[in-house]
Design an enzyme around this catalytic site. Structure first.
Site, PDB file in Angstrom:
ATOM      1  N   LYS A 196       0.845  -1.207   0.000  1.00  0.00           N
ATOM      2  CA  LYS A 196       0.000   0.000   0.000  1.00  0.00           C
ATOM      3  C   LYS A 196       0.881   1.257   0.000  1.00  0.00           C
ATOM      4  CE  LYS A 196      -3.612  -2.524   2.411  1.00  0.00           C
ATOM      5  NZ  LYS A 196      -4.203  -2.928   3.680  1.00  0.00           N
TER       6      LYS A 196
ATOM      7  N   ASP B 252     -10.584   3.008   4.652  1.00  0.00           N
ATOM      8  CA  ASP B 252     -11.002   1.597   4.575  1.00  0.00           C
ATOM      9  C   ASP B 252     -12.528   1.476   4.646  1.00  0.00           C
ATOM     10  OD1 ASP B 252      -9.120  -0.299   4.049  1.00  0.00           O
ATOM     11  OD2 ASP B 252      -8.538  -0.640   6.152  1.00  0.00           O
TER      12      ASP B 252
ATOM     13  N   GLN C  80      -4.093  -1.223   9.904  1.00  0.00           N
ATOM     14  CA  GLN C  80      -3.971  -2.561   9.306  1.00  0.00           C
ATOM     15  C   GLN C  80      -4.533  -3.627  10.248  1.00  0.00           C
ATOM     16  OE1 GLN C  80      -2.842  -3.259   6.144  1.00  0.00           O
ATOM     17  NE2 GLN C  80      -3.440  -5.370   6.513  1.00  0.00           N
TER      18      GLN C  80
END
Ligand code: NAP
Length: 298
Positions: A67, A134, A111
């Site tokens: 990412k 997200d 994460q």
């Protein structure tokens, strides 16, 4: 322009197109890079993604690394925080609060999974909806459920992008989603509903799964069960999107026995090279979107 290739089978009732996720993801990323350059030119704002990694799980480290690399490739800034596996709830919360308050940070990605001693939901919910790249906070989920502006979870929004690229009609279509997770199934169903599909959600308690999935014009499978879906589950002409991804001794496989549905489905996504590459592309798109919103509350 549809991103597909056609697979002819030996006894074709239908010629099945393979939707090329790598090509669609490359297009999305190219558009993000252009958007980033434009934002920098017109506002001097540089989209910045803060990734937060807690602990040393090797798979998570690889995902975060990829990412961060993509962020830099597209002309954005990478602001990474790495905390030890022993970090307390308060320590992780303090980092998230600091990033939330920092006007230079456009998006925050925590994460997952987190070490077991941490309360994942409570930490995710510290991320403001305007920076929730997200799309996993309760506020973002609520905004999606109500059809309001907000950042959408990356994997399901990548599926919508694939369906658009292949020009799959969604208005009034029967869409079946197999799986009801917070990460994929539920937001997938909500996004299909916003596209005006007639949506059914199947899960592990569904009676006669094949009878339900055979009603689908669009079948999105996110069950996490290798090879769950085969010929008996798919009606002629359906579009089958395989979100599942499993590492096996013979390579990566999905939740769909793809070779069985060739010649039945009109379109399929391959594993790998289907939904997988879209997730990171949509994360980049969300980061750009969040940067455009900088300084505003949703
Ligand atoms: P998950 O949290 O394990 O959820 C799986 C869902 O499938 C659950 O709702 C479960 O039902 C349902 N299910 C399980 N077995 C079933 C069965 N036999 N029949 C019908 N439904 C069944 O998984 P997830 O996070 O949503 O991920 C699903 C898959 O997508 C995994 O393979 C994952 O690796 C993959 N994935 C890929 C990407 C990508 O970027 N390509 C991103 C995320 C996930 P219950 O709720 O009743 O238990």
């Amino acid at each position: 322009m549809p991103q597909t290739s056609t697979t002819q089978t030996s006894t074709p009732q239908t010629s099945t197109q393979t939707i090329d996720g790598k090509a669609v993801a490359a297009q999305v990323k190219a558009a993000v890079a252009e958007g980033v350059a434009e934002l920098r030119r017109t506002t001097s704002r540089v989209p910045t993604l803060a990734t937060v990694l807690v602990g040393d799980d090797p798979a998570s480290a690889v995902y975060v690394g990829s990412k961060r690399r993509t962020v830099r490739e597209l002309g954005m800034l990478d602001a990474h925080r790495h905390l030890p596996a022993t970090a307390t709830q308060e320590e992780v919360a303090a980092v998230l609060d600091e990033l939330a308050a920092d006007p230079a940070v456009s998006g925050i990605l925590l994460q997952l999974p987190l070490p077991a001693h941490l309360d994942e939901g409570a930490l995710i919910d510290r991320i403001p909806a305007s920076k929730d790249v997200d799309g996993l906070t309760a506020e973002s989920a609520g905004r999606l459920a109500r059809g309001e502006t907000g950042l959408r979870p990356c994997t399901p929004s990548g599926v919508i992008e694939l369906l658009r690229s292949a020009e799959v009609p969604l208005v009034g279509a029967n869409a079946v989603v197999v799986g009801r997770s917070t990460l994929v199934g539920r937001p997938m169903a909500a996004l299909l509903l916003l596209e005006h599909a007639t949506v059914t959600i199947a899960h592990s308690r569904t009676r006669d799964l094949a009878a339900v999935t055979r009603g689908a014009d669009v079948l999105v499978v996110a069950a996490g069960v290798p090879g769950l879906i085969g010929a008996e589950h798919v009606s002629p002409g359906a579009t089958v999107i395989d979100v599942g991804i499993h590492r096996t001794p013979s390579g990566l496989v999905g939740d769909v026995r793809t070779e069985e549905v060739l010649g039945i489905a009109s379109r399929v996504t391959p594993v790998p090279g289907g939904v997988g590459p879209m997730t990171i592309a949509m994360l980049m798109q969300n980061t750009l979107e969040a940067a455009r919103w900088a300084g505003t509350t949703l």
